[in-house]
Design a protein around this motif. Structure first.
Motif, PDB file in Angstrom:
ATOM      1  N   PRO A  29       0.833  -1.209   0.000  1.00  0.00           N
ATOM      2  CA  PRO A  29       0.000   0.000   0.000  1.00  0.00           C
ATOM      3  C   PRO A  29       0.864   1.255   0.000  1.00  0.00           C
ATOM      4  CG  PRO A  29      -0.006  -1.032   2.165  1.00  0.00           C
ATOM      5  CD  PRO A  29       0.706  -1.974   1.252  1.00  0.00           C
ATOM      6  N   LEU A  32      -3.269   5.791   1.548  1.00  0.00           N
ATOM      7  CA  LEU A  32      -4.654   5.597   1.963  1.00  0.00           C
ATOM      8  C   LEU A  32      -5.271   6.955   2.254  1.00  0.00           C
ATOM      9  CD1 LEU A  32      -2.971   2.939   3.163  1.00  0.00           C
ATOM     10  CD2 LEU A  32      -5.250   2.399   4.039  1.00  0.00           C
ATOM     11  N   CYS A  37      -7.638   3.096  -0.995  1.00  0.00           N
ATOM     12  CA  CYS A  37      -6.235   2.698  -0.907  1.00  0.00           C
ATOM     13  C   CYS A  37      -5.684   2.468  -2.307  1.00  0.00           C
ATOM     14  CB  CYS A  37      -6.095   1.425  -0.070  1.00  0.00           C
ATOM     15  SG  CYS A  37      -4.413   0.757  -0.007  1.00  0.00           S
ATOM     16  N   THR A  39      -2.030   0.953  -4.210  1.00  0.00           N
ATOM     17  CA  THR A  39      -0.728   0.313  -4.037  1.00  0.00           C
ATOM     18  C   THR A  39       0.315   1.039  -4.888  1.00  0.00           C
ATOM     19  OG1 THR A  39      -1.023  -1.205  -5.896  1.00  0.00           O
ATOM     20  CG2 THR A  39      -1.857  -1.925  -3.731  1.00  0.00           C
ATOM     21  N   TYR A  40       1.582   0.687  -4.657  1.00  0.00           N
ATOM     22  CA  TYR A  40       2.648   1.274  -5.476  1.00  0.00           C
ATOM     23  C   TYR A  40       2.471   0.881  -6.945  1.00  0.00           C
ATOM     24  CZ  TYR A  40       5.400   3.207  -1.653  1.00  0.00           C
ATOM     25  OH  TYR A  40       5.831   3.974  -0.598  1.00  0.00           O
ATOM     26  N   ARG A 211       4.810   4.112   9.013  1.00  0.00           N
ATOM     27  CA  ARG A 211       3.512   4.538   8.491  1.00  0.00           C
ATOM     28  C   ARG A 211       3.349   6.013   8.837  1.00  0.00           C
ATOM     29  NH1 ARG A 211       3.420  -0.103  10.839  1.00  0.00           N
ATOM     30  NH2 ARG A 211       2.835   0.793  12.852  1.00  0.00           N
ATOM     31  N   THR A 237       4.029   3.612   3.789  1.00  0.00           N
ATOM     32  CA  THR A 237       2.601   3.784   3.539  1.00  0.00           C
ATOM     33  C   THR A 237       2.174   5.129   4.109  1.00  0.00           C
ATOM     34  OG1 THR A 237       2.153   1.416   3.626  1.00  0.00           O
ATOM     35  CG2 THR A 237       0.286   2.891   3.981  1.00  0.00           C
ATOM     36  N   HIS A 239      -0.862   7.789   5.068  1.00  0.00           N
ATOM     37  CA  HIS A 239      -2.277   7.954   5.399  1.00  0.00           C
ATOM     38  C   HIS A 239      -2.589   9.450   5.345  1.00  0.00           C
ATOM     39  CE1 HIS A 239      -2.913   3.788   6.944  1.00  0.00           C
ATOM     40  NE2 HIS A 239      -1.607   3.868   7.113  1.00  0.00           N
ATOM     41  N   ARG A 257      -4.558   3.840  12.785  1.00  0.00           N
ATOM     42  CA  ARG A 257      -3.679   3.408  11.690  1.00  0.00           C
ATOM     43  C   ARG A 257      -2.267   3.100  12.170  1.00  0.00           C
ATOM     44  NH1 ARG A 257      -7.069   1.948   7.578  1.00  0.00           N
ATOM     45  NH2 ARG A 257      -8.600   3.586   7.157  1.00  0.00           N
TER      46      ARG A 257
END
Length: 509
Positions: A29, A32, A37, A39-40, A211, A237, A239, A257
């Motif tokens: 991911p 988000l 979401c 992904t790469y 994250r 990732t 957020h 998260r």
């Protein structure tokens, strides 16, 4: 960091970040936003799709103005424009819509990439600027994209109309984060950005296991480089905080998260401190918090550190023209160097000069200048201003400060903001820093006004905490214990709020 050698640093383009991210972890991911979401691998594929849409409609190279709020669509638009050999020009959606046509004209925008929320206003503005050739919308996390508008004469000739704005060296044109009513665009090269990401990550030590939460505008240079691009470079990732900022919602995001890294403003830190016990229970996963902006009251910073003992705080100095980060105060240095913005990052040189441009020794106050691979190419269409700002390779920041004997930087404010009272130069930022250290004050703004006897008199506008009404005499007494008497405001006014720009910086003047 996504590079193998110094030579590679000079040849990489910003969209290589997402290309390599997909190669190293396509299913991981990337971003988000609420429940959405990407992904790469998806980010790479969707930005490729936008690149194809642009090129197939003759929109090759040039400048692509982005008018998109914090979102996954922003990321798809940013990398898609870059892949189409164009220069992204991120524009804050807080910009008054009546100023959008002039922004399009100033940027020489060939097209605009926007979202469904802003498309009608963007089309109206685009029609008034003859050079704008198209409007593209992104929606559904960038999965849906559409050529929304293109003048008929462009449609007929689009295969014959490559842009004349090509510049292989320019990676992005960022609005300055200053508080002037007429912001400039800074041209940053691919090397500027990668050099700053690399130097920043040497102190930040970001890893793909981290994250991150993004809460500040992604159009601001700090969020752009040392968050958005730095986080993706590390394979992390992200957020993105959704909606209007509310402290409780932000803390809930951190908790739910399991965020490990965040970048905030002193204003947000003050809010966190006001509810320290409640906030502290939700910071169990947070390891590092980065912040910069205005000088931060030392007493308040000590309270922040003691209130959240499990978090490492990284206080830095930077500016748009330096891509932006120049120095960082590490957690292990904070008690001994409280009030400092830290040492220069690797590859960055900081020098203090006097009004004649001569270097000043440790401890002497002067103008901060910066040199390194992070220093901008220049201001767009403002060559005279560029020449004034970069002299002998050094960027003249316009900020006042000094270096101590250990090369730690201390900021004292903006040269142009200096107030002259009783023949003494007073930095309003220094007074503001002390004012917010008063228990019942959350924000402060200090200005100088013409005075026949004093030259200028100092007036402070302060926001009381929780609707309290501090005693003006007590506040002045508090300041006298911390400042030279000449720096104490002659008048203090209590206000509900202060004016801030889209980067949450005070609007002065």
């Amino acid at each position: 960091m996504l590079r193998d050698s110094v030579m590679e640093l000079n040849t990489m383009k910003i969209h290589d970040i997402v290309i390599r991210g997909a190669a190293q972890g396509a299913l991981l991911p990337a971003i988000l936003h609420g429940e959405d979401c990407i992904t790469y691998g998806d980010l790479h594929a969707l930005s490729d799709k936008l690149c194809h849409l642009l090129k197939s409609n003759g929109l090759i190279g040039g400048h692509g103005l982005m008018f998109i709020g914090n979102s996954i669509e922003y990321a798809v638009g940013y990398f898609g424009i870059s892949k189409a050999d164009a220069v992204p020009a991120p524009t804050p959606v807080s910009l008054p819509l009546n100023r959008l046509p002039s922004e399009l004209a100033y940027c020489d925008a060939d097209y605009v990439v926007t979202d469904a929320k802003h498309v009608e206003a963007v089309k109206q503005s685009a029609r008034s600027v003859p050079a704008v050739r198209a409007v593209i919308t992104l929606s559904s996390g960038g999965r849906d994209m559409k050529l929304e508008w293109m003048p008929s004469h462009v449609q007929a000739e689009r295969s014959l109309l490559p842009s004349t704005n090509n510049n292989d060296h320019v990676a992005v044109m960022i609005s300055t984060s200053g508080t002037a009513n007429d912001p400039k665009r800074v041209m940053l090269s691919h090397q500027n950005i990668f050099a700053n990401i690399e130097s920043f990550n040497e102190v930040a030590q970001l890893t793909k296991e981290d994250r991150a939460a993004i809460v500040l505008p992604m159009t601001a240079v700090g969020t752009h480089t040392t968050e958005f691009l730095a986080y993706l470079s590390a394979g992390m990732t992200i957020h993105i905080y959704k909606g209007i900022f509310v402290l409780g919602n932000f803390c809930r995001l951190l908790q739910e998260r399991q965020i490990t890294v965040a970048n905030v403003t002193p204003f947000i830190l003050m809010n966190m401190l006001s509810k320290a016990s409640e906030v502290g229970r939700k910071l169990t996963s947070v390891k590092k918090i980065f912040f910069a902006s205005a000088p931060f009251a030392q007493d308040v910073f000590r309270q922040v550190i003691s209130s959240f003992p499990n978090v490492g705080f990284y206080y830095g100095y930077g500016l748009t023209e330096a891509a932006p980060r120049c120095s960082t105060l590490l957690p292990e240095d904070q008690m001994n160097k409280m009030g400092s913005s830290g040492r220069a990052l690797r590859h960055v040189e900081i020098k203090i000069i006097d009004e004649l441009g001569r270097s000043l020794p440790a401890g002497q106050l002067g103008e901060i200048t910066v040199k390194g691979p992070n220093v901008m190419l220049g201001y767009y269409k403002k060559s005279d201003l560029t020449a004034e700002s970069i002299q002998d390779g050094y960027l003249r920041t316009g900020d006042c400060g000094y270096l101590d004997e250990d090369q730690f930087l201390y900021i004292r404010g903006r040269r142009k903001n200096i107030i002259i009272t009783r023949g003494i130069s007073v930095s309003p930022e220094e007074v503001e820093q002390e004012l917010v250290g008063y228990p019942d004050i959350t924000e402060a703004y200090v200005a100088g006004y013409s005075d026949e006897q004093l030259g200028e008199s100092i007036v402070a506008y302060v926001v009381p905490r929780n609707n309290s009404m501090p005693n003006q005499g007590h506040v002045k007494e508090f300041l006298r214990s911390r400042l030279d008497a000449a720096k104490v405001p002659s008048r203090i006014e209590f206000v509900e709020k202060l004016q801030r720009n889209h980067n949450q910086k005070l609007i002065r003047g």
